[in-house]
Design an enzyme around this catalytic site. Structure first.
Site, short mmCIF file in Angstrom:
data_model
loop_
_atom_site.label_atom_id
_atom_site.label_comp_id
_atom_site.label_asym_id
_atom_site.label_seq_id
_atom_site.Cartn_x
_atom_site.Cartn_y
_atom_site.Cartn_z
N CYS A 128 -1.36 42.64 9.91
CA CYS A 128 -1.72 41.37 10.54
C CYS A 128 -0.81 40.26 10.02
O CYS A 128 -0.65 40.09 8.82
CB CYS A 128 -3.18 41.05 10.22
SG CYS A 128 -3.71 39.42 10.79
N CYS A 132 -2.97 37.74 7.84
CA CYS A 132 -3.60 38.05 6.55
C CYS A 132 -3.06 39.30 5.87
O CYS A 132 -3.48 39.62 4.76
CB CYS A 132 -5.12 38.17 6.71
SG CYS A 132 -5.66 39.74 7.41
N CYS A 134 -8.22 41.18 14.33
CA CYS A 134 -8.08 41.69 12.96
C CYS A 134 -9.46 41.74 12.33
O CYS A 134 -10.21 40.77 12.36
CB CYS A 134 -7.16 40.79 12.15
SG CYS A 134 -7.12 41.24 10.40
N CYS A 139 -9.55 39.05 9.14
CA CYS A 139 -9.49 37.58 9.28
C CYS A 139 -9.93 37.09 10.65
O CYS A 139 -10.00 35.88 10.87
CB CYS A 139 -8.09 37.07 8.95
SG CYS A 139 -6.85 37.38 10.23
N CYS A 177 -2.86 47.05 23.44
CA CYS A 177 -1.79 46.20 23.94
C CYS A 177 -1.76 44.96 23.04
O CYS A 177 -2.64 44.11 23.13
CB CYS A 177 -2.10 45.84 25.39
SG CYS A 177 -0.81 44.91 26.18
#
Ligand code: FE
Length: 151
Positions: free
Chosen positions: A68, A71, A117, A120, A140
């Site tokens: 991510c 984070c 995510c 976060c 996607c």
């Protein structure tokens, strides 16, 4: 014996399909803005979408893990990346249960499943059921939501 069976079943419940979930990392919008570029903020924090075929990782072929951008939580392995032709990095699976959360998204009158995510709560993209084997799923994902870590 039945106790153990119940425990096993409970553990099989997917923690990443809850519809309302509190992220483990909470920052103010000012903090996110200071950390992210304008486009990263628009996609990750305002559920925007990058223009197709513009992202860094669309045709990316190196082996490693995509984390991510907001984070650092590990999200997708290059082992599950495939060429979808859509213009966005596409994966047929995500990493373990604490990688992504899948949330119903009815915006624009579409019934889509948003991918966030797990750690976060930042927006990553959407998941569709027209992917390749073995899952039949197509995650996607916006390139700008990801950061690559080489193996
Ligand atoms: Fe994150």
């Amino acid at each position: 014996m039945s106790f153990f069976v119940l425990t096993a079943c409970a553990q099989e419940e997917k923690p990443n399909t809850e519809t309302s979930r509190k992220p483990n990392i909470e920052k103010t919008e000012a903090e996110w803005k200071a950390q992210l570029t304008e486009l990263e903020y628009e996609v990750l924090r305002e559920e925007g979408t990058e223009k197709p075929f513009t992202g860094e990782y669309v045709d990316w072929k190196k082996e490693g893990v995509f984390v991510c951008k907001a984070c650092g939580n590990p999200l997708f392995s290059s082992d599950t990346k495939f060429k979808s032709g859509t213009g966005w990095p596409s994966f047929f699976d995500h990493l373990g249960d604490s990688s992504v959360a899948e949330v119903a998204d009815n915006s624009y009158g579409w019934n889509r499943t948003e991918v966030e995510c797990w750690r976060c709560g930042s927006h990553l993209g959407h998941v569709f059921e027209d992917g390749p084997d073995p899952t039949g799923l197509r995650y996607c994902i916006n390139s700008v939501s990801l950061e690559f870590q080489e193996k």
